[in-house]
Design a protein around this motif. Structure first.
Motif, PDB file in Angstrom:
ATOM      1  N   UNK A  53      -9.664  70.236 -11.102  1.00 20.68           N
ATOM      2  CA  UNK A  53     -10.132  69.006 -11.645  1.00 20.68           C
ATOM      3  C   UNK A  53     -11.619  68.797 -11.686  1.00 20.68           C
ATOM      4  N   UNK A  54     -12.160  69.077 -10.527  1.00 23.89           N
ATOM      5  CA  UNK A  54     -13.790  68.887 -10.481  1.00 23.89           C
ATOM      6  C   UNK A  54     -14.507  69.840 -11.595  1.00 23.89           C
ATOM      7  N   UNK A  55     -14.056  71.233 -11.464  1.00 21.94           N
ATOM      8  CA  UNK A  55     -14.788  72.205 -12.430  1.00 21.94           C
ATOM      9  C   UNK A  55     -14.620  71.442 -13.766  1.00 21.94           C
ATOM     10  N   UNK A  56     -13.330  71.419 -14.446  1.00 19.90           N
ATOM     11  CA  UNK A  56     -13.296  70.770 -15.871  1.00 19.90           C
ATOM     12  C   UNK A  56     -13.800  69.854 -16.121  1.00 19.90           C
ATOM     13  N   UNK A  57     -13.705  68.662 -15.385  1.00 17.94           N
ATOM     14  CA  UNK A  57     -14.218  67.459 -15.653  1.00 17.94           C
ATOM     15  C   UNK A  57     -15.736  67.348 -15.546  1.00 17.94           C
ATOM     16  N   UNK A  58     -16.314  68.337 -14.745  1.00 18.23           N
ATOM     17  CA  UNK A  58     -17.949  68.611 -14.706  1.00 18.23           C
ATOM     18  C   UNK A  58     -18.410  69.410 -16.013  1.00 18.23           C
ATOM     19  N   UNK A  59     -17.397  70.358 -16.316  1.00 17.22           N
ATOM     20  CA  UNK A  59     -17.850  71.208 -17.309  1.00 17.22           C
ATOM     21  C   UNK A  59     -17.769  70.327 -18.598  1.00 17.22           C
ATOM     22  N   UNK A  60     -16.949  69.466 -18.929  1.00 18.70           N
ATOM     23  CA  UNK A  60     -17.010  68.597 -20.077  1.00 18.70           C
ATOM     24  C   UNK A  60     -18.346  67.788 -20.355  1.00 18.70           C
ATOM     25  N   UNK A  61     -18.813  67.188 -19.129  1.00 20.61           N
ATOM     26  CA  UNK A  61     -19.778  66.479 -18.847  1.00 20.61           C
ATOM     27  C   UNK A  61     -21.084  67.240 -19.334  1.00 20.61           C
ATOM     28  N   UNK A  62     -21.065  68.491 -18.488  1.00 24.18           N
ATOM     29  CA  UNK A  62     -22.312  69.339 -18.505  1.00 24.18           C
ATOM     30  C   UNK A  62     -22.641  69.967 -19.862  1.00 24.18           C
ATOM     31  N   UNK A  63     -21.659  70.322 -20.747  1.00 23.03           N
ATOM     32  CA  UNK A  63     -22.185  71.203 -21.789  1.00 23.03           C
ATOM     33  C   UNK A  63     -22.300  70.080 -22.683  1.00 23.03           C
ATOM     34  N   UNK A  64     -22.603  68.733 -22.758  1.00 27.01           N
ATOM     35  CA  UNK A  64     -23.311  67.962 -23.733  1.00 27.01           C
ATOM     36  C   UNK A  64     -24.806  68.367 -23.755  1.00 27.01           C
ATOM     37  N   UNK A 112       5.862  69.439 -19.345  1.00 26.10           N
ATOM     38  CA  UNK A 112       6.207  67.936 -19.817  1.00 26.10           C
ATOM     39  C   UNK A 112       5.341  67.231 -20.503  1.00 26.10           C
ATOM     40  N   UNK A 113       4.028  67.849 -20.868  1.00 33.14           N
ATOM     41  CA  UNK A 113       2.905  67.395 -21.414  1.00 33.14           C
ATOM     42  C   UNK A 113       2.233  66.281 -20.670  1.00 33.14           C
ATOM     43  N   UNK A 114       2.400  66.241 -19.240  1.00 37.53           N
ATOM     44  CA  UNK A 114       1.758  65.365 -18.480  1.00 37.53           C
ATOM     45  C   UNK A 114       0.277  66.277 -18.025  1.00 37.53           C
ATOM     46  N   UNK A 115      -0.504  65.548 -18.114  1.00 36.92           N
ATOM     47  CA  UNK A 115      -1.817  66.383 -17.334  1.00 36.92           C
ATOM     48  C   UNK A 115      -1.559  66.458 -15.738  1.00 36.92           C
ATOM     49  N   UNK A 116      -2.112  67.709 -15.278  1.00 34.67           N
ATOM     50  CA  UNK A 116      -2.157  68.072 -13.784  1.00 34.67           C
ATOM     51  C   UNK A 116      -3.011  67.017 -13.210  1.00 34.67           C
ATOM     52  N   UNK A 117      -3.993  66.716 -13.689  1.00 35.45           N
ATOM     53  CA  UNK A 117      -5.044  65.671 -13.102  1.00 35.45           C
ATOM     54  C   UNK A 117      -5.559  64.952 -14.247  1.00 35.45           C
ATOM     55  N   UNK A 118      -6.202  63.955 -13.886  1.00 37.66           N
ATOM     56  CA  UNK A 118      -7.130  62.933 -14.976  1.00 37.66           C
ATOM     57  C   UNK A 118      -8.316  63.941 -15.440  1.00 37.66           C
ATOM     58  N   UNK A 119      -8.341  63.853 -16.792  1.00 37.18           N
ATOM     59  CA  UNK A 119      -9.122  64.540 -17.358  1.00 37.18           C
ATOM     60  C   UNK A 119      -9.540  63.780 -18.851  1.00 37.18           C
ATOM     61  N   UNK A 120     -10.836  63.642 -19.269  1.00 36.27           N
ATOM     62  CA  UNK A 120     -11.200  62.798 -20.151  1.00 36.27           C
ATOM     63  C   UNK A 120     -12.028  63.513 -21.153  1.00 36.27           C
ATOM     64  N   UNK A 121     -11.602  63.698 -22.446  1.00 36.97           N
ATOM     65  CA  UNK A 121     -12.193  64.531 -23.510  1.00 36.97           C
ATOM     66  C   UNK A 121     -13.106  63.580 -24.068  1.00 36.97           C
ATOM     67  N   UNK A 122     -12.973  62.347 -23.979  1.00 37.10           N
ATOM     68  CA  UNK A 122     -13.812  61.404 -24.792  1.00 37.10           C
ATOM     69  C   UNK A 122     -15.452  61.442 -24.608  1.00 37.10           C
TER      70      UNK A 122
END
Length: 333
Positions: free
Chosen positions: A273-284, A323-333
């Motif tokens: 969760x930490x890596x992927x959420x931070x990745x989304x923000x970082x690559x801006x 089941x299409x549920x996220x493993x952890x909260x993640x925000x693509x917005x």
């Protein structure tokens, strides 16, 4: 097929299907739209997925499977047929890149495809051009950062001599056709290969301070260091004008054997969760060496794949459960 403007999102996902319990293809595309996932990478053409993508406005990287490279490399007609069957036959899909092969390398079992890679890329490009799509769809190939013989410090980045022989002509080809290089960038594997030299915080984008300075550039995370080493290697190989699209990056949530300094597994859901959420923000933004940003990046992967070969950790990279549920909260917005 026609690109009517580029989406704002810089993040996409890899959609692998090596699982016996995944949602239907239309349900997956609906999940992407609900989650604001606007870009997707497919490793090979799948008719059901391409049909589901039609009209979705999701931008697509479509892969040419490694096993198809010899036939396409040896025949322009085969390349034309591939483009007709998998691209032109889906006029409502927004294809952005054709990724010819994946991780072809002299250091893996894929070495057998090295002689086929550039001819296949050239034939696919010719087919795309003949179809009148060269200004809409770029042709490239995804590489591993393991092709670098030198990666630290980033300013010393260089391809391994065993890789330089085939990468040099590919880089020249990409420069000539104005296509980016595709790269799979995994701080997880660098961290687990060298836990005595790399801190978990540095790998997860949460280092509290600058970790090192190189060429007067400050590095706070491993992702930037890996990407900049690859940019330097490109500059040394005549590819200084190329952009890099990160076609894979992510962090597994289970299955690994490596532990962090506190003795806990590196493959925790919290770390993923930490890596992927931070990745989304970082690559801006960009990297220290290429600060212009943003960095187009695709997270691996949409779902866990219980039938993927290799060690157990390979099966646990998914953002979503079957089941299409996220493993952890993640925000693509």
């Amino acid at each position: 097929m026609v690109m009517k403007g580029i989406t704002d999102a810089q993040i996409g996902v890899n959609y692998g299907i090596l699982d016996d319990n995944l949602p239907s293809k239309p349900d997956v595309i609906t999940l992407c739209k609900q989650s604001n996932i606007q870009r997707m990478r497919l490793f090979w053409p799948d008719a059901d997925t391409l049909n589901a993508l039609g009209g979705s406005n999701i931008e697509v990287i479509l892969g040419v499977d490694n096993k198809d490279l010899p036939g396409i490399a040896s025949s322009q007609d085969a390349a034309n047929s591939w483009v007709q069957n998998n691209v032109k036959n889906y006029p409502n899909v927004r294809f952005k890149y054709i990724a010819v092969g994946n991780e072809i390398s002299p250091f893996t079992d894929n070495a057998q495809y090295i002689p086929d890679l550039l001819p296949a890329m050239s034939n696919i490009y010719n087919a795309i051009s003949s179809a009148g799509l060269a200004n809409q769809i770029k042709v490239s190939t995804p590489i591993q950062t393991e092709l670098l013989g030198q990666s630290y410090p980033p300013s010393e980045g260089a391809f391994d001599p065993k890789a330089q022989g085939f990468m040099g002509p590919i880089i020249e080809f990409l420069v000539n056709i104005n296509s980016p290089l595709l790269a799979n960038v995994y701080p997880y594997f660098s961290y687990t290969d060298h836990p005595q030299d790399i801190s978990l915080e540095y790998a997860l984008f949460i280092s509290p301070s600058v970790v090192f300075t190189d060429d007067n550039l400050e590095y706070r995370n491993l992702f930037d260091a890996m990407l900049d080493a690859l940019y330097v290697a490109l500059e040394k190989s005549g590819g200084g004008s190329l952009q890099i699209v990160v076609t894979e990056s992510g962090w597994p949530s289970d299955g690994g054997t490596a532990t962090s300094s506190d003795g806990r597994p590196a493959t925790l859901i919290d770390n993923a969760s930490t890596y992927n959420n931070n990745l989304i923000q970082h690559v801006k933004g960009g990297t220290p060496r290429r600060p212009g940003g943003p960095i187009e990046t695709y997270i691996f992967a949409m779902f866990d794949e219980n039938q993927k070969p290799g060690p157990e950790v390979e099966k646990h990279w998914g953002l979503f459960s079957p089941d299409k549920q996220p493993k952890y909260p993640i925000n693509f917005n």
